[in-house]
Design a protein around this motif. Sequence first.
Motif, PDB file in Angstrom:
ATOM      1  N   GLU A  41       0.817  -1.354  -0.195  1.00  0.00           N
ATOM      2  CA  GLU A  41      -0.059  -0.185   0.026  1.00  0.00           C
ATOM      3  C   GLU A  41       0.861   1.232  -0.007  1.00  0.00           C
ATOM      4  N   GLY A  42       0.772   1.867  -1.024  1.00  0.00           N
ATOM      5  CA  GLY A  42       1.831   3.258  -1.120  1.00  0.00           C
ATOM      6  C   GLY A  42       0.769   4.311  -0.927  1.00  0.00           C
ATOM      7  N   VAL A  43       1.076   4.951   0.202  1.00  0.00           N
ATOM      8  CA  VAL A  43       0.325   6.138   0.837  1.00  0.00           C
ATOM      9  C   VAL A  43       0.984   7.464   0.830  1.00  0.00           C
ATOM     10  N   VAL A  44       0.333   8.435   0.635  1.00  0.00           N
ATOM     11  CA  VAL A  44       0.766   9.889   0.480  1.00  0.00           C
ATOM     12  C   VAL A  44       1.563  10.401   2.012  1.00  0.00           C
ATOM     13  N   ARG A  45       2.892  10.473   1.822  1.00  0.00           N
ATOM     14  CA  ARG A  45       3.715  10.774   2.906  1.00  0.00           C
ATOM     15  C   ARG A  45       3.616  12.522   2.958  1.00  0.00           C
ATOM     16  N   ASP A  46       3.970  12.871   4.366  1.00  0.00           N
ATOM     17  CA  ASP A  46       3.963  14.424   4.403  1.00  0.00           C
ATOM     18  C   ASP A  46       5.239  15.050   4.279  1.00  0.00           C
ATOM     19  N   HIS A  47       6.251  14.378   3.677  1.00  0.00           N
ATOM     20  CA  HIS A  47       7.381  15.086   3.442  1.00  0.00           C
ATOM     21  C   HIS A  47       8.056  14.380   2.183  1.00  0.00           C
ATOM     22  N   ASP A  48       9.157  15.211   1.390  1.00  0.00           N
ATOM     23  CA  ASP A  48       9.949  14.748   0.445  1.00  0.00           C
ATOM     24  C   ASP A  48      11.132  15.616   0.577  1.00  0.00           C
ATOM     25  N   HIS A  49      12.340  15.105   0.517  1.00  0.00           N
ATOM     26  CA  HIS A  49      13.577  15.957   0.611  1.00  0.00           C
ATOM     27  C   HIS A  49      13.673  16.841   1.700  1.00  0.00           C
ATOM     28  N   ASP A  50      13.196  16.750   2.924  1.00  0.00           N
ATOM     29  CA  ASP A  50      13.063  17.616   3.894  1.00  0.00           C
ATOM     30  C   ASP A  50      12.271  18.781   3.579  1.00  0.00           C
ATOM     31  N   ARG A  51      11.251  18.548   2.847  1.00  0.00           N
ATOM     32  CA  ARG A  51      10.287  19.704   2.563  1.00  0.00           C
ATOM     33  C   ARG A  51       8.707  19.211   2.975  1.00  0.00           C
ATOM     34  N   GLU A  52       8.027  19.890   3.340  1.00  0.00           N
ATOM     35  CA  GLU A  52       6.615  19.495   4.094  1.00  0.00           C
ATOM     36  C   GLU A  52       5.508  19.506   2.839  1.00  0.00           C
ATOM     37  N   VAL A  53       4.969  18.181   2.725  1.00  0.00           N
ATOM     38  CA  VAL A  53       4.313  18.008   1.377  1.00  0.00           C
ATOM     39  C   VAL A  53       2.877  18.311   2.100  1.00  0.00           C
ATOM     40  N   THR A  54       1.817  18.826   1.464  1.00  0.00           N
ATOM     41  CA  THR A  54       0.358  18.877   1.849  1.00  0.00           C
ATOM     42  C   THR A  54      -0.449  17.912   1.222  1.00  0.00           C
TER      43      THR A  54
END
Length: 146
Positions: A41-54
């Motif tokens: 299950e691939g879920v949307v995470r809240d970060h990518d490369h130390d940036r906050e993903v919304t």
Amino acid sequence: MTFHHNGSRVLHAGVTAEPVSIAQLTAMVRQPGFGAVFSFEGVVRDHDHDREVTTLEYVAHPSASDVIARLAAECSVSHPDCVLAVAHRTGVLAIGEAAFVAVVASAHRGVAFSACFDLVETVKAELPVWKSQHFADGTSEWVNCA
């Protein structure tokens, strides 16, 4: 060993704007003769490369539904002792929502694990679906667009 849908080993393969449920796909592949069920299950995470993903937005090429069906069918041929179900979301997804689900069942764990791994890797590499990440600072970027 029993197969559903007139002998097909692919019980579901789709690209959809509707939520995808690992529980629903797991229920599709469970069968009395199968003691192993592997899922991803691939879920949307809240970060990518130390940036906050919304949020993430997934956009599919018009051929995506046909492609995922072909990839699932090819996987079922490579792993004939398994049944499988796979789905990928499109549209805007919130943190924690499932974007990609693959479930494989077989009589034995090694076979099911191998098939699930192959299915996930192949779909991720070949499915024409692209994502745009939206960040807390108001910016966005397209990811994995070849």
